[in-house]
Design a protein around this motif. Sequence first.
Motif, PDB file in Angstrom:
ATOM      1  N   ASP A  98      20.483 -25.941  21.975  1.00  0.00           N
ATOM      2  CA  ASP A  98      21.717 -26.637  22.383  1.00  0.00           C
ATOM      3  C   ASP A  98      22.656 -25.737  23.175  1.00  0.00           C
ATOM      4  OD1 ASP A  98      22.706 -24.952  20.432  1.00  0.00           O
ATOM      5  OD2 ASP A  98      23.428 -26.552  19.117  1.00  0.00           O
ATOM      6  N   GLY A  99      22.276 -24.460  23.394  1.00  0.00           N
ATOM      7  CA  GLY A  99      23.076 -23.546  24.217  1.00  0.00           C
ATOM      8  C   GLY A  99      23.989 -22.621  23.429  1.00  0.00           C
ATOM      9  N   ARG A 100      24.133 -22.799  22.129  1.00  0.00           N
ATOM     10  CA  ARG A 100      24.993 -21.925  21.331  1.00  0.00           C
ATOM     11  C   ARG A 100      24.253 -20.646  20.977  1.00  0.00           C
ATOM     12  NH1 ARG A 100      27.104 -25.325  16.434  1.00  0.00           N
ATOM     13  NH2 ARG A 100      24.908 -25.802  16.362  1.00  0.00           N
ATOM     14  N   THR A 101      25.022 -19.554  20.871  1.00  0.00           N
ATOM     15  CA  THR A 101      24.453 -18.260  20.517  1.00  0.00           C
ATOM     16  C   THR A 101      24.525 -18.073  19.013  1.00  0.00           C
ATOM     17  OG1 THR A 101      25.145 -17.352  22.632  1.00  0.00           O
ATOM     18  CG2 THR A 101      24.612 -15.778  20.903  1.00  0.00           C
ATOM     19  N   HIS A 102      23.426 -17.591  18.454  1.00  0.00           N
ATOM     20  CA  HIS A 102      23.331 -17.350  17.010  1.00  0.00           C
ATOM     21  C   HIS A 102      22.901 -15.916  16.787  1.00  0.00           C
ATOM     22  CE1 HIS A 102      23.557 -21.588  15.721  1.00  0.00           C
ATOM     23  NE2 HIS A 102      22.975 -21.829  16.894  1.00  0.00           N
ATOM     24  N   SER A 103      23.189 -15.423  15.587  1.00  0.00           N
ATOM     25  CA  SER A 103      22.731 -14.086  15.221  1.00  0.00           C
ATOM     26  C   SER A 103      22.281 -14.114  13.768  1.00  0.00           C
ATOM     27  CB  SER A 103      23.841 -13.052  15.419  1.00  0.00           C
ATOM     28  OG  SER A 103      24.932 -13.354  14.578  1.00  0.00           O
ATOM     29  N   GLY A 104      21.392 -13.174  13.454  1.00  0.00           N
ATOM     30  CA  GLY A 104      20.878 -13.107  12.095  1.00  0.00           C
ATOM     31  C   GLY A 104      19.788 -12.063  12.007  1.00  0.00           C
ATOM     32  N   THR A 122      13.161 -21.686  16.038  1.00  0.00           N
ATOM     33  CA  THR A 122      14.413 -22.249  15.523  1.00  0.00           C
ATOM     34  C   THR A 122      14.303 -23.764  15.458  1.00  0.00           C
ATOM     35  OG1 THR A 122      15.441 -22.517  17.701  1.00  0.00           O
ATOM     36  CG2 THR A 122      15.749 -20.388  16.599  1.00  0.00           C
ATOM     37  N   ASP A 123      15.211 -24.357  14.681  1.00  0.00           N
ATOM     38  CA  ASP A 123      15.290 -25.818  14.683  1.00  0.00           C
ATOM     39  C   ASP A 123      16.297 -26.236  15.754  1.00  0.00           C
ATOM     40  OD1 ASP A 123      17.756 -25.192  13.563  1.00  0.00           O
ATOM     41  OD2 ASP A 123      17.287 -26.012  11.591  1.00  0.00           O
ATOM     42  N   ALA A 124      16.647 -27.502  15.806  1.00  0.00           N
ATOM     43  CA  ALA A 124      17.550 -28.005  16.850  1.00  0.00           C
ATOM     44  C   ALA A 124      18.946 -27.400  16.744  1.00  0.00           C
ATOM     45  CB  ALA A 124      17.629 -29.528  16.781  1.00  0.00           C
ATOM     46  N   ARG A 125      19.364 -26.986  15.543  1.00  0.00           N
ATOM     47  CA  ARG A 125      20.698 -26.384  15.355  1.00  0.00           C
ATOM     48  C   ARG A 125      20.706 -24.888  15.626  1.00  0.00           C
ATOM     49  NH1 ARG A 125      20.862 -28.747   9.571  1.00  0.00           N
ATOM     50  NH2 ARG A 125      19.637 -26.890   9.514  1.00  0.00           N
ATOM     51  N   GLY A 126      19.529 -24.305  15.837  1.00  0.00           N
ATOM     52  CA  GLY A 126      19.450 -22.872  16.116  1.00  0.00           C
ATOM     53  C   GLY A 126      19.168 -22.019  14.899  1.00  0.00           C
ATOM     54  N   GLU A 127      18.914 -22.640  13.746  1.00  0.00           N
ATOM     55  CA  GLU A 127      18.600 -21.884  12.532  1.00  0.00           C
ATOM     56  C   GLU A 127      17.148 -21.408  12.596  1.00  0.00           C
ATOM     57  OE1 GLU A 127      20.877 -21.196  10.136  1.00  0.00           O
ATOM     58  OE2 GLU A 127      22.330 -22.240  11.390  1.00  0.00           O
ATOM     59  N   LEU A 128      16.894 -20.215  12.087  1.00  0.00           N
ATOM     60  CA  LEU A 128      15.532 -19.689  12.071  1.00  0.00           C
ATOM     61  C   LEU A 128      14.656 -20.501  11.120  1.00  0.00           C
ATOM     62  CD1 LEU A 128      16.223 -15.851  11.974  1.00  0.00           C
ATOM     63  CD2 LEU A 128      15.393 -17.181  13.912  1.00  0.00           C
ATOM     64  N   VAL A 129      13.446 -20.805  11.566  1.00  0.00           N
ATOM     65  CA  VAL A 129      12.485 -21.550  10.761  1.00  0.00           C
ATOM     66  C   VAL A 129      11.119 -20.891  10.930  1.00  0.00           C
ATOM     67  CG1 VAL A 129      13.705 -23.765  10.850  1.00  0.00           C
ATOM     68  CG2 VAL A 129      12.068 -23.185  12.638  1.00  0.00           C
ATOM     69  N   PRO A 130      10.201 -21.132  10.009  1.00  0.00           N
ATOM     70  CA  PRO A 130       8.846 -20.593  10.182  1.00  0.00           C
ATOM     71  C   PRO A 130       8.159 -21.272  11.379  1.00  0.00           C
ATOM     72  CG  PRO A 130       9.171 -21.417   7.940  1.00  0.00           C
ATOM     73  CD  PRO A 130      10.371 -21.799   8.724  1.00  0.00           C
TER      74      PRO A 130
END
Length: 194
Positions: A98-104, A122-130
Amino acid sequence: MRSIAGLWRWRGNPLCRGTDRAEGWLALSAVLLIALATPAAAVWGGRAAHQALLETVRDQHRQRHQVWATVAETAPPPESDPEHGSGHRAAATWTAPDGRTHSGTVTTGRAAEPGDRLRVWTDARGELVPPPMDEATAVSHAVLAGAGTACVAAGLVEAARRLAVRRLLARRYARWEEEWARVGPDWGRADRAN
């Protein structure tokens, strides 16, 4: 084959009770059912699992996205962390679909230096997933499901056979008790009435 010949030989034997014949036919029926129905159940169970797993594979590939992550800093390797596995960990940033920057913290298969780029899911929200399941894994799981279905089918046939044999034995023992009650009190008496 020898048991079938033995079953045939017992057909005309005057010492063979009806429950003995029924038990023999139950055993033959169970063998035939296990030999014929178990493979059919395995195919049916494997196909059903394969279709469901392929749908899961398609869903996961639609819902998960592979993006580039840039390593900001590396973390010391864990000594024995079952939650994060045995890979290396690093703090990274990535841009979600979606264009947002994430960190983790991401787990890498190799040691990463700051500035290295890694592929993460990542999923659609940008969260890390397997990573999504691949088709080879779906096939191996479907084969295991088919084998499990075959084992359950064979177990059900055998359980039904054992239950029927138990009922036949109960009937046989009840008949013995009736005969013994009728003959038993006079057993061994020389002056018993004919």
